[in-house]
Scaffold this active site. Structure first.
Site, PDB file in Angstrom:
ATOM      1  N   SER A 113      22.875  65.453  33.199  1.00 21.02           N
ATOM      2  CA  SER A 113      21.894  65.831  34.011  1.00 21.02           C
ATOM      3  C   SER A 113      20.752  64.882  34.250  1.00 21.02           C
ATOM      4  O   SER A 113      20.781  63.624  34.519  1.00 21.02           O
ATOM      5  CB  SER A 113      21.306  67.131  33.422  1.00 21.02           C
ATOM      6  OG  SER A 113      20.678  67.919  34.696  1.00 21.02           O
ATOM      7  N   HIS A 114      19.567  65.342  33.799  1.00 19.92           N
ATOM      8  CA  HIS A 114      18.082  64.622  34.133  1.00 19.92           C
ATOM      9  C   HIS A 114      17.954  63.857  32.882  1.00 19.92           C
ATOM     10  O   HIS A 114      16.847  63.033  32.842  1.00 19.92           O
ATOM     11  CB  HIS A 114      17.241  65.646  33.964  1.00 19.92           C
ATOM     12  CG  HIS A 114      17.238  66.389  32.933  1.00 19.92           C
ATOM     13  ND1 HIS A 114      18.015  67.592  32.819  1.00 19.92           N
ATOM     14  CD2 HIS A 114      16.259  66.588  31.941  1.00 19.92           C
ATOM     15  CE1 HIS A 114      17.541  68.187  31.470  1.00 19.92           C
ATOM     16  NE2 HIS A 114      16.681  67.650  31.033  1.00 19.92           N
ATOM     17  N   ASP A 277      17.893  65.207  40.355  1.00 15.53           N
ATOM     18  CA  ASP A 277      18.137  64.417  39.218  1.00 15.53           C
ATOM     19  C   ASP A 277      19.337  63.754  39.330  1.00 15.53           C
ATOM     20  O   ASP A 277      19.902  63.590  40.096  1.00 15.53           O
ATOM     21  CB  ASP A 277      17.986  65.584  38.299  1.00 15.53           C
ATOM     22  CG  ASP A 277      19.219  66.644  38.348  1.00 15.53           C
ATOM     23  OD1 ASP A 277      19.622  66.866  39.000  1.00 15.53           O
ATOM     24  OD2 ASP A 277      19.530  67.147  37.137  1.00 15.53           O
ATOM     25  N   ASP A 279      22.392  64.510  38.065  1.00 11.53           N
ATOM     26  CA  ASP A 279      23.611  65.021  38.582  1.00 11.53           C
ATOM     27  C   ASP A 279      23.371  65.819  39.998  1.00 11.53           C
ATOM     28  O   ASP A 279      24.686  66.542  40.274  1.00 11.53           O
ATOM     29  CB  ASP A 279      24.431  65.800  37.403  1.00 11.53           C
ATOM     30  CG  ASP A 279      23.739  66.934  37.074  1.00 11.53           C
ATOM     31  OD1 ASP A 279      22.634  67.010  37.195  1.00 11.53           O
ATOM     32  OD2 ASP A 279      24.241  67.748  36.552  1.00 11.53           O
ATOM     33  N   ASP A 281      21.568  68.505  40.610  1.00  9.44           N
ATOM     34  CA  ASP A 281      21.855  70.084  40.801  1.00  9.44           C
ATOM     35  C   ASP A 281      20.126  70.574  40.606  1.00  9.44           C
ATOM     36  O   ASP A 281      19.740  71.558  40.816  1.00  9.44           O
ATOM     37  CB  ASP A 281      22.460  70.935  39.498  1.00  9.44           C
ATOM     38  CG  ASP A 281      22.074  70.161  38.198  1.00  9.44           C
ATOM     39  OD1 ASP A 281      21.261  69.309  38.216  1.00  9.44           O
ATOM     40  OD2 ASP A 281      22.561  70.558  37.320  1.00  9.44           O
ATOM     41  N   ARG A 282      19.109  69.705  40.201  1.00 11.40           N
ATOM     42  CA  ARG A 282      17.654  69.938  40.215  1.00 11.40           C
ATOM     43  C   ARG A 282      17.168  69.434  41.469  1.00 11.40           C
ATOM     44  O   ARG A 282      17.580  68.655  42.068  1.00 11.40           O
ATOM     45  CB  ARG A 282      16.950  69.426  39.052  1.00 11.40           C
ATOM     46  CG  ARG A 282      17.529  69.852  37.673  1.00 11.40           C
ATOM     47  CD  ARG A 282      16.797  69.234  36.550  1.00 11.40           C
ATOM     48  NE  ARG A 282      17.102  69.908  35.249  1.00 11.40           N
ATOM     49  CZ  ARG A 282      16.437  69.825  34.179  1.00 11.40           C
ATOM     50  NH1 ARG A 282      15.194  69.556  34.132  1.00 11.40           N
ATOM     51  NH2 ARG A 282      16.648  70.628  33.087  1.00 11.40           N
ATOM     52  N   LYS A 376      23.466  75.443  39.975  1.00 10.20           N
ATOM     53  CA  LYS A 376      22.151  75.222  41.028  1.00 10.20           C
ATOM     54  C   LYS A 376      22.321  73.890  41.870  1.00 10.20           C
ATOM     55  O   LYS A 376      23.238  72.977  41.330  1.00 10.20           O
ATOM     56  CB  LYS A 376      20.772  74.937  40.029  1.00 10.20           C
ATOM     57  CG  LYS A 376      21.062  73.798  38.958  1.00 10.20           C
ATOM     58  CD  LYS A 376      19.866  74.007  38.085  1.00 10.20           C
ATOM     59  CE  LYS A 376      19.734  72.702  36.873  1.00 10.20           C
ATOM     60  NZ  LYS A 376      20.405  73.005  35.876  1.00 10.20           N
TER      61      LYS A 376
HETATM   62  C1  G16 Z   1      20.129  72.608  32.143  1.00 13.08           C
HETATM   63  C2  G16 Z   1      20.617  74.055  32.400  1.00 13.08           C
HETATM   64  C3  G16 Z   1      19.775  74.915  32.957  1.00 13.08           C
HETATM   65  C4  G16 Z   1      18.565  74.886  32.057  1.00 13.08           C
HETATM   66  C5  G16 Z   1      18.038  73.432  31.677  1.00 13.08           C
HETATM   67  C6  G16 Z   1      17.074  73.323  30.628  1.00 13.08           C
HETATM   68  O1  G16 Z   1      19.889  72.258  33.289  1.00 13.08           O
HETATM   69  O2  G16 Z   1      21.692  74.003  33.352  1.00 13.08           O
HETATM   70  O3  G16 Z   1      20.164  75.999  33.208  1.00 13.08           O
HETATM   71  O4  G16 Z   1      17.358  75.594  32.610  1.00 13.08           O
HETATM   72  O5  G16 Z   1      19.119  72.780  31.448  1.00 13.08           O
HETATM   73  O6  G16 Z   1      17.498  73.888  29.442  1.00 13.08           O
HETATM   74  P1  G16 Z   1      16.793  73.615  28.155  1.00 13.08           P
HETATM   75  O7  G16 Z   1      15.425  74.340  28.152  1.00 13.08           O
HETATM   76  O8  G16 Z   1      17.669  74.220  26.927  1.00 13.08           O
HETATM   77  O9  G16 Z   1      16.543  72.131  28.018  1.00 13.08           O
HETATM   78  P2  G16 Z   1      20.442  70.666  33.451  1.00 13.08           P
HETATM   79  O10 G16 Z   1      19.855  70.288  34.919  1.00 13.08           O
HETATM   80  O11 G16 Z   1      19.885  69.801  32.448  1.00 13.08           O
HETATM   81  O12 G16 Z   1      21.849  70.688  33.536  1.00 13.08           O
END
Ligand code: G16
Length: 543
Positions: A113-114, A277, A279, A281-282, A376
């Site tokens: 992801s990010h 981000d 991938d 989704d953000r 998302k």
């Molecule tokens: C992931 C999850 C999200 C979550 C985020 C932060 O996002 O898919 O549902 O809100 O992590 O999680 P944490 O606070 O546990 O780090 P992404 O965009 O990283 O896949």
């Protein structure tokens, strides 16, 4: 084709976090590390024989190697077909759409992801089920249990598949179809939004900048914004995916998109700025002179969704993760629709979306989405904003202000303490948990504590329970402090502190956010002693 059964030994650290398994690349490069995890996934699934599996990733370093391994293991385990994005690319929401659209059995999403990429950066993998969403906890628990005892995995001795050509190839008995990563997703977006109205917006001189941060949304944003919607060439910045994200950090927040934020705060800046981000989704949304917090964005999108064709009949309900501000709750109340508070992690929205109890979901961590997929979706949020702007013909700032004047404003910030010592972070949370029972009724910094607990979620659809999802301290005036440890970091622990204060519709809406939340910041330090315990005088990131 002979199936090879390769002996292996388990790794103890393959517990999926908030969103799959995320580790540093060198961890994934250990012998059989990835193979063990993929085989543990397949061992935890029933009835995959002959079925279709989707594989895609955000193009980060190690994606190419991982995809080839995944294809061979999938073939050896009896999948009938793999759908893979050209070049190995599929944004996470696009992967979710492909799983749903082609009625696949599930999918492997290769992304951290990010998180930053590159040889010393992060890599990740998660399994999505047939509804297109991240596997629920009962499956991720089973995967982890299997990973601790796994003693072999299956693969084939075949050459690499050419992922550059769209078309069909074979690996053993399994068909591999390389597909256009963008086409199905772009078609879906056209069913949801008024593309003519958005085209008209751009034709009228409306200006926008979209930063793909050298990550997966480049091809999607170029095709949709500049291609179909007629935004001028150059609207999409940093649009060529790079395995190291050009040595950047593909997290669309005010730290890593500071240049864009600064530009949007100047008179010569564009009308609208957005980013996504690693991938896809953000999302980050900034209007001229107005940053929109993810929590506010969720509330605003929910309140205005009916302006887009895909939601013109209204929305059934809204869900938000627990740490997300209660701004959306006020919209749900006014609309007379269901509102749900779930733990952090998109997987918790799946059941509510599947049974039609909610239409729009969102998280403070820059994620918003709807029932169109089960992830998302960054570009979806941007397009819904554009649709709303095209219909309302007002600036982002004016729309946000009107919203606050109707519903009140939830001042909101998140303070992250990244890469702190895990033992110290756990002790901090444990100690705070021990104080909770005595807090209700106490007056702290002039605010009376209404409740204090560790959030437990009872899924109203499948009856499952998820405990210890974050500490909540709520005050009589609607203010709230939430503390939890991140489930997506890869080094040490990340402590997240979420702070929120409600200001009514006729209240003060122009305070500086950090100033508005200063009393809560003080209470948090008094209760949790973050500075002393972590050795940090200030957060690493404030959003
Ligand atoms: C992931 C999850 C999200 C979550 C985020 C932060 O996002 O898919 O549902 O809100 O992590 O999680 P944490 O606070 O546990 O780090 P992404 O965009 O990283 O896949």
């Amino acid at each position: 084709m002979t199936i090879q059964t390769i002996k292996t030994t388990p790794y103890a650290d393959q517990k999926p976090g908030t969103s799959g398994l995320r580790k540093r690349v060198p961890v994934f490069q250990q012998p059989n590390y990835l193979e063990n995890f993929i085989q543990s996934i397949f061992d935890s699934l029933e009835g995959l024989g002959g079925k279709t599996l989707v594989i895609g990733g955000d193009g980060r370093f190690y994606n190419d190697v991982a995809i080839q391994k995944a294809i061979r293991i999938a073939a050896a385990n009896g999948f009938g077909k793999v759908l893979v994005g050209q070049g190995g690319l599929l944004s996470t929401p696009a992967a979710s759409n492909i799983i749903r659209h082609y009625k696949a059995f599930g999918g492997l999403v290769l992304s951290a992801s990010h998180n930053p990429g590159g040889p010393e950066g992060d890599f990740g993998i998660k399994y999505n089920v047939s509804n297109g969403g991240p596997a629920p906890e009962k499956i991720t628990d089973a995967i982890f249990a299997r990973s601790k005892v796994i003693d072999s995995y299956k693969t084939l001795d075949t050459p690499d598949i050419d992922l550059s050509k769209i078309g069909t190839q074979k690996v053993g008995d399994m068909v591999v179809e390389v597909i256009d990563p963008v086409a199905d997703y772009a078609a879906l977006m056209q069913t949801l939004f008024d593309f003519d109205a958005i085209r008209g917006l751009f034709a009228s001189g409306f200006t926008m900048t979209f930063d793909s941060l050298h990550a997966v949304t480049g091809p999607y944003a170029k095709a949709i914004l500049e291609g179909i919607l007629g935004a001028p060439a150059g609207t999409v910045k940093n649009g060529v995916p790079s395995p190291s994200f050009n040595d950047g950090h593909p997290d669309p927040n005010l730290v890593y998109c500071k240049d864009m934020y600064d530009l949007l705060m100047t008179p010569q800046g564009p009308d609208f700025g957005a980013a996504s981000d690693g991938d896809g989704d953000r999302n980050l949304i900034i209007g001229k002179n107005r940053f929109v917090t993810p929590s506010d964005s969720l509330a605003l999108l929910a309140a205005n969704a009916h302006l887009a064709p895909g939601y013109k009949a209204g929305i059934a309900g809204i869900a938000r993760s627990m740490p997300t501000s209660a701004a959306a709750d006020r919209v749900a109340e006014k609309l007379g629709i269901e509102m749900h508070e779930t733990p952090t992690g998109w997987k918790f929205f799946g059941n509510l979306l599947d049974v039609g109890r909610v239409t729009i979901c969102g998280e403070e961590s820059a994620g918003t989405g709807s029932n169109h997929v089960r992830e998302k979706d960054g570009l979806w949020a941007v397009l819904l904003w554009l649709n709303i702007l095209a219909v309302r013909k007002q600036s982002v700032d004016a729309i946000v202000r009107e919203h606050w004047a109707t519903y009140g404003r939830n001042y909101y910030t998140r303070h992250d303490y990244e890469e702190v010592d895990s033992a110290a972070a756990n002790a901090l949370v444990d100690d705070l948990r021990g104080q909770l029972a005595a807090l209700p009724g106490q007056v702290l910094n002039g605010l009376e504590v209404a409740y204090a607990d560790d959030f437990t979620y009872h899924d109203p659809v499948d009856g499952s329970t998820s405990a210890k999802q974050g500490i909540r301290i709520g005050f009589k005036d609607g203010s709230r402090i939430v503390l939890r440890l991140s489930g997506t970091g890869t080094v040490g622990a990340t402590l997240r502190v979420y702070l929120e204060r409600y200001e009514p519709a006729d209240g003060q809406h122009d305070l500086d956010t950090q100033d508005a939340l200063a009393p809560l910041i003080g209470i948090t330090e008094n209760l949790a002693a973050i500075k002393g315990r972590t050795g940090r005088n200030e957060p690493s990131v404030i959003t």
